[in-house]
Design a protein around this motif. Sequence first.
Motif, PDB file in Angstrom:
ATOM      1  N   GLY A   1       0.808  -1.214   0.000  1.00 60.14           N
ATOM      2  CA  GLY A   1       0.000   0.000   0.000  1.00 60.14           C
ATOM      3  C   GLY A   1       0.834   1.253   0.000  1.00 60.14           C
ATOM      4  O   GLY A   1       2.064   1.212   0.097  1.00 60.14           O
TER       5      GLY A   1
ATOM      6  N   TYR B   1      -4.249   0.953  -1.360  1.00 60.73           N
ATOM      7  CA  TYR B   1      -3.656  -0.356  -1.626  1.00 60.73           C
ATOM      8  C   TYR B   1      -3.383  -0.541  -3.122  1.00 60.73           C
ATOM      9  O   TYR B   1      -4.200  -0.183  -3.965  1.00 60.73           O
ATOM     10  CB  TYR B   1      -4.581  -1.467  -1.130  1.00 60.73           C
TER      11      TYR B   1
ATOM     12  N   GLN C   1      -8.755  -3.549   0.646  1.00 57.62           N
ATOM     13  CA  GLN C   1      -8.289  -4.647  -0.176  1.00 57.62           C
ATOM     14  C   GLN C   1      -9.403  -5.657  -0.396  1.00 57.62           C
ATOM     15  O   GLN C   1     -10.173  -5.968   0.515  1.00 57.62           O
ATOM     16  CB  GLN C   1      -7.095  -5.338   0.491  1.00 57.62           C
TER      17      GLN C   1
END
Length: 933
Positions: free
Chosen positions: A666, A676, A758
Amino acid sequence: MVPLIRSFRGNISRFLNEAQLFQFLLVFVGLFNLSLCLYEDQVGKFDWKQNYVGQIKFASFDTISTARKIIVATEENVIAALNLKSGQILWRRVLEKGYAGKIHALGGIAEGDLITVSGGVPTIVRAWDLATGHILHEWPIAEHNLGRLEDVRWHIKDGTLHHILPIYDSGVEVTSYDSKTGEKLTTKKVSAPFISQGTECVLAAPFLACLKGDKSLAVLFFVHLFDTNVQIAPVTMNTIFGAGTQGPYKLESIVGGDSVVAVSADNNQRKRVLILGETTNVIARDIPGEIALHVTLVDNEKVLLETSFKDGTTQVRGVMLLSSKPVPEVSVTISHSSLFFPIIGASICLRQPKGGSQMIQCRHLFSSQDHTVTLLQHNKFVWAREESLASIVAVEIIELPMSDRDQAIETEFDQKESIDIDGSWDILGMTIRRINSQFNQAKSFLQSLLDFDNQQFNQRTDLVRDKFGLHKMIVVVTSAGKLYGIETRKGEIIWQTRIQNIRGFANNPHSVVLYVQRGSRHFPNPPQCALLVEDKNTEEGVVYTFNPITGQALDGLMKLGYRIKQSMLLHLYTDDFLRIILILDARDKVHVFPKNSTAIAATVGKNTYFFIVDRTTGTLSGLSLSYSTSQTLVAHKVWELVLSPKNQRITQVVAKNPIERVHSQGRVLSDRSVLYKYINPNLVAIVTEGVGNSLKNTLNLYLLDVVSGNMIFSINHKRIRGPIHIVHSENWIVYSYFNDKNRRTEIATLELYEGKVQSNTTVFSSLVTTKLPIVERQAFIFPASVERMQETITEKGITSKHILVALANGGILELPWIMLDPRRPINPEVREEGVIPYMPEIPIHTESIVNYNQSLSRVSGIHTSPSGLESTCLVFVHGLDLFYTRVAPSKTFDVLKEDFDYYLIVIVLAALLISSYITKKLASQKAQKQAWK
């Protein structure tokens, strides 16, 4: 009063001059503190460079100048002068790329001038200084028959350049020019109605010889180009070879001799020599087809040199051209590894005094089939140049093995050898190995003291792995089918080997595949590389396995019996630590190499995918091995995509480096949130070029997931043309192109992010992920032409990424990624940590040129490799020159500087230790005195 005023003025002016001089010196000294330089003692310490000229096309000995040399012109569009004694390059001139710089003729050296003819539209004639290589004159010739550039012949003699163009069903047009001024002298047409589009013609000045007819009725015709009164009757094949001869026939001119040609028959099994004149003289002697011919002068008489190669031995046999009488004085037999099916490019024979008599001494310049250039002088081998290194097509940098001492220690503590069959520990065997190890270490120590080199395994002392992994072996494959092992410390060629009758896939020399199946960390198993190529005769796949450290063939050359369509190196290992290669043949059948590893490859069949690109039709397809069994691997198509086959052409397919590691997943933003990265290992960048609907050049870039077939992103650029260079790494892509509208080179960057959440924090899957990434993009103006681009790579991926850019002026620029970051804000008020404000131009700093003043010509590739130090990346640049160095994008944060003062730190530590001991003593005495009060 006046003298006083004059004296005062003089003192004032002198004071001002001294003040200005002081200011100038102050500024001058200040500049040294602000400059970044390469110290003189660092030049050549971590880098080396080697210069080459390429495959020899024309060659001639310079006998006019005081400094004797050899003038050569090569297939790589290079003109150079080589030192006669050492073979070193005295001067070199690199002409234009492609057909614009193709050299068609070289001559005028016998008259003290060097004249070259190169290019096509227009053709450029240049006169060069033989001593320095500087251009003296240059002038163009406008070709009016652009579709027949390959049919034009050139002849240079006595300062006159002749342009010879056959005209179909009519004759030959001969135009003469002054080679220095370009003045057009004469134009005439010679009648030759027999010349048609299928006629094969060669120049044997002052004649043009043409072969016309089919296999049974082939006839040789001859035309005198400069005298129409000379008429030569045509010659049939029966007249040359006799009755019963068979085709196909081939016509060739013999280098070194005017008016001499050779005709081969019986599918190049035999050939005969013809001497052209008012009557054609046929030498009634059959010469084997594999023998190379060359004509030289001995005592002003023409001698035919016949060069043959058999079982590693080269034989040059000299015979009189007219009588075929042997000339033993110019005949020679030599065996040398640098000679491989050689032909004579240039030859000169002179009578020189020796021992009170006159003897013929010859110099032969050989050009071998593997592009090696050698000089034979007075029947002795003088020097050799490995010119095939100017055409490298595949590179791998291999880690060197451990030293003998470390290997002995590794064997001593090998657990497999220490366990008996019943599972118990072999204490006695371990004790014996321990004693032997100690004895060998003591023996090695004594040998090092006595400077006695006796390695246990015939291993060179310096070819071992160093502490920081900086000393490695560079394995290269050339287009001539030759392999080299080059060590990185000094650029020395450790080994070389040649493979006959191989080529790249689809007859493309740059499409060979080199895999590292086993590294040098699996002692006692030797490292192994596998080269995948095609057989020239059968077009079927061939695998050649070898040891990259010694060059020794392991399993040798193995013919697969099928054509290779695609290949892949798996991450799985066999029992002897060999990585498995999957091969897809032309019938979409999957094979494994080694052959006995099918069951191991089948264990990951459900997660293994192939992708195939057909550049001619613009079709991409994906194959899966999910239906494979432990006995058979089965590939079935799961997706197919067509990318505008009519007006677009796929030019590049770029995937990520398989050894790349991403350290950070990230990017921290200014509000302390994390953006990310979209790290998809299956993402491939595909570039297509063509003409759009508005008849303008267009460039399309596609980001495709080759497992699922999903199109992740695409972008279109109009009025853009190549050359296109692209780098794909981590979650970003950098590519360069030429902007036709603004007439400049630009660099565009793309960066992909998943967002602030994510999709999967553990495992990435192309079949599950459906959310498209966020794409940040930006373009920059680059003030130079780009030859190649490559990113730096390190072992753990912690070090910052830099882009290595090969410039057209010969420099290798180290460009930080921060300069190409697409998130650079246009508004300077927007501040973010680690991001600089956007500026359209990318500056080129001189101190960022990693090869400083060692310019590199025609860079064809940049190969980077990690070292044992996380801060250091190894860089190998190849092209017409070879260059090796190491770069540290984030500086050498994991190693002490070279100028670190070890003596000072030892003195300081010793002083602190002594002062602490003295202080302790004084403190204890003071405490004792206070206690007695």
